[in-house]
Scaffold this motif. Sequence first.
Motif, mmCIF file in Angstrom:
data_model
loop_
_atom_site.group_PDB
_atom_site.id
_atom_site.type_symbol
_atom_site.label_atom_id
_atom_site.label_comp_id
_atom_site.label_asym_id
_atom_site.label_seq_id
_atom_site.Cartn_x
_atom_site.Cartn_y
_atom_site.Cartn_z
ATOM 1 N N ASP A 21 37.291 16.570 37.802
ATOM 2 C CA ASP A 21 36.838 16.388 36.425
ATOM 3 C C ASP A 21 36.308 17.674 35.811
ATOM 4 O OD1 ASP A 21 37.164 13.458 36.373
ATOM 5 O OD2 ASP A 21 35.509 13.449 37.815
ATOM 6 N N VAL A 22 35.624 18.480 36.618
ATOM 7 C CA VAL A 22 34.973 19.689 36.110
ATOM 8 C C VAL A 22 35.405 20.876 36.961
ATOM 9 C CG1 VAL A 22 32.787 20.836 35.624
ATOM 10 C CG2 VAL A 22 32.970 18.350 35.361
ATOM 11 N N GLU A 23 35.945 21.891 36.293
ATOM 12 C CA GLU A 23 36.399 23.108 36.972
ATOM 13 C C GLU A 23 35.326 24.182 36.823
ATOM 14 O OE1 GLU A 23 40.361 26.034 36.950
ATOM 15 O OE2 GLU A 23 40.274 24.221 35.709
ATOM 16 N N GLY A 24 34.788 24.648 37.941
ATOM 17 C CA GLY A 24 33.709 25.621 37.918
ATOM 18 C C GLY A 24 34.152 27.001 37.489
ATOM 19 N N ASP A 25 33.177 27.896 37.357
ATOM 20 C CA ASP A 25 33.452 29.273 36.957
ATOM 21 C C ASP A 25 33.800 30.133 38.168
ATOM 22 O OD1 ASP A 25 32.786 28.636 34.310
ATOM 23 O OD2 ASP A 25 30.651 29.026 34.689
ATOM 24 N N ASN A 26 34.553 31.196 37.897
ATOM 25 C CA ASN A 26 34.843 32.226 38.905
ATOM 26 C C ASN A 26 35.413 31.642 40.197
ATOM 27 O OD1 ASN A 26 33.726 34.276 37.191
ATOM 28 N ND2 ASN A 26 31.683 33.601 37.829
ATOM 29 N N LEU A 27 36.354 30.724 40.047
ATOM 30 C CA LEU A 27 36.985 30.151 41.232
ATOM 31 C C LEU A 27 37.811 31.215 41.950
ATOM 32 C CD1 LEU A 27 38.030 26.708 39.741
ATOM 33 C CD2 LEU A 27 36.291 27.114 41.486
ATOM 34 N N PRO A 28 37.822 31.186 43.273
ATOM 35 C CA PRO A 28 38.524 32.239 44.019
ATOM 36 C C PRO A 28 40.038 32.130 43.906
ATOM 37 C CG PRO A 28 37.693 30.556 45.513
ATOM 38 C CD PRO A 28 37.128 30.233 44.155
ATOM 39 N N ASP A 29 40.684 33.270 44.040
ATOM 40 C CA ASP A 29 42.145 33.301 44.079
ATOM 41 C C ASP A 29 42.637 32.742 45.412
ATOM 42 O OD1 ASP A 29 42.345 34.552 41.575
ATOM 43 O OD2 ASP A 29 42.105 36.553 42.471
ATOM 44 N N PRO A 30 43.927 32.389 45.495
ATOM 45 C CA PRO A 30 44.462 31.967 46.787
ATOM 46 C C PRO A 30 44.215 33.032 47.854
ATOM 47 C CG PRO A 30 46.030 31.477 45.036
ATOM 48 C CD PRO A 30 44.931 32.302 44.409
ATOM 49 N N SER A 31 44.018 32.583 49.073
ATOM 50 C CA SER A 31 43.749 33.503 50.180
ATOM 51 C C SER A 31 44.475 33.033 51.435
ATOM 52 C CB SER A 31 42.247 33.586 50.460
ATOM 53 O OG SER A 31 41.996 34.382 51.613
ATOM 54 N N TRP A 32 45.045 33.998 52.145
ATOM 55 C CA TRP A 32 45.698 33.698 53.419
ATOM 56 C C TRP A 32 44.856 34.172 54.602
ATOM 57 C CZ3 TRP A 32 48.064 34.460 48.885
ATOM 58 C CH2 TRP A 32 49.056 33.555 48.509
ATOM 59 N N ASN A 33 43.601 34.528 54.309
ATOM 60 C CA ASN A 33 42.729 34.993 55.386
ATOM 61 C C ASN A 33 41.264 34.881 54.947
ATOM 62 O OD1 ASN A 33 42.056 35.970 57.895
ATOM 63 N ND2 ASN A 33 42.695 38.080 57.498
ATOM 64 N N ALA A 34 40.869 33.680 54.522
ATOM 65 C CA ALA A 34 39.483 33.466 54.098
ATOM 66 C C ALA A 34 38.563 33.597 55.307
ATOM 67 C CB ALA A 34 39.333 32.095 53.465
ATOM 68 N N ALA A 35 37.474 34.344 55.136
ATOM 69 C CA ALA A 35 36.559 34.632 56.236
ATOM 70 C C ALA A 35 35.130 34.295 55.826
ATOM 71 C CB ALA A 35 36.661 36.107 56.631
ATOM 72 N N PRO A 36 34.248 34.089 56.792
ATOM 73 C CA PRO A 36 32.845 33.794 56.484
ATOM 74 C C PRO A 36 32.222 34.830 55.553
ATOM 75 C CG PRO A 36 33.271 33.359 58.787
ATOM 76 C CD PRO A 36 34.516 33.998 58.241
ATOM 77 N N THR A 37 31.371 34.369 54.669
ATOM 78 C CA THR A 37 30.640 35.064 53.595
ATOM 79 C C THR A 37 31.504 35.270 52.357
ATOM 80 O OG1 THR A 37 31.020 37.409 54.176
ATOM 81 C CG2 THR A 37 29.205 36.258 55.305
ATOM 82 N N GLN A 38 32.816 35.026 52.443
ATOM 83 C CA GLN A 38 33.652 35.114 51.260
ATOM 84 C C GLN A 38 33.526 33.834 50.433
ATOM 85 O OE1 GLN A 38 37.654 36.005 52.563
ATOM 86 N NE2 GLN A 38 37.159 38.130 53.086
ATOM 87 N N ARG A 39 34.021 33.902 49.187
ATOM 88 C CA ARG A 39 33.995 32.737 48.311
ATOM 89 C C ARG A 39 35.206 31.854 48.579
ATOM 90 N NH1 ARG A 39 28.994 32.610 45.982
ATOM 91 N NH2 ARG A 39 29.858 31.166 44.456
ATOM 92 N N VAL A 40 34.989 30.556 48.696
ATOM 93 C CA VAL A 40 36.067 29.593 48.933
ATOM 94 C C VAL A 40 35.894 28.420 47.980
ATOM 95 C CG1 VAL A 40 36.308 30.247 51.356
ATOM 96 C CG2 VAL A 40 34.763 28.377 50.742
ATOM 97 N N PRO A 41 36.979 27.705 47.660
ATOM 98 C CA PRO A 41 36.850 26.536 46.786
ATOM 99 C C PRO A 41 36.291 25.339 47.548
ATOM 100 C CG PRO A 41 39.135 26.818 47.450
ATOM 101 C CD PRO A 41 38.388 27.992 48.003
#
Length: 245
Positions: A21-41
């Motif tokens: 229903d609600v899309e937040g701000d500054n959503l992360p781009d697609p990632s093929w290697n998301a790691a701890p401390t990074q931003r994730v959806p």
Amino acid sequence: MCGRFVVSRASSELVALFDVDVEGDNLPDPSWNAAPTQRVPVIIDAVNRDAATDPDAPAVLRRLESARWGLVPGFATEPKASAPLFNARIETAAEKPAFREAVIARRAAIPASGYYEWLVAPDGSKTPQYVSAGDDEPILFAGLYEWWRNPTASADDPARWLLSTTILTRAGAGPLASVHERMPVFLEPGLMEDWLDPRTIGDARLLAEISLAAEELADDLVFHTVGAAVGTVGNNSPELVLPIG
């Protein structure tokens, strides 16, 4: 455990796929290697305050937000006060001070295309594996979230509040038990409503229910060996998930 994962879909696709229903701000781009401390959806359900005065307003709104992967408890002095809590064992989450309040009412779903795990050979060498549902089918990790308030930020500072998340894990099951002794808790779509609803009190019954369902979902996942490049956080491209050998 789960220390790296893939989100290959754009935020707009996630919004449509999970009825956000609600899309937040500054959503992360697609990632093929998301790691701890990074931003994730993350997908969270929040009580709709408008429902108190508008009988036609939905009681709960589904939100897609950007969160730091590595939960920061509300009582933390600052985000880097300890190692990032990027995983939480479902067996003990309701008892741990860092997670127990989130278990009660701040539960999340983390969308993913798959995740990486390192298979340890008898000689100690490690080979990365990519685990997925195949054919780029989405999967959901059961998670928890917290809001941390920066005591040094002014009331109008956008950085005053930090949203963070962690992925629940459980004992490995099915074919995945041969890859690692732990695996993420995969969220059964049919249990998503109860899991996310902040009006549902998180208790031992709910945790046991989603853990058991995750065991069944594990039977449908597949894995293959990928290149060592995934071990470097700076590497991020679709080629990382391609099989080798």
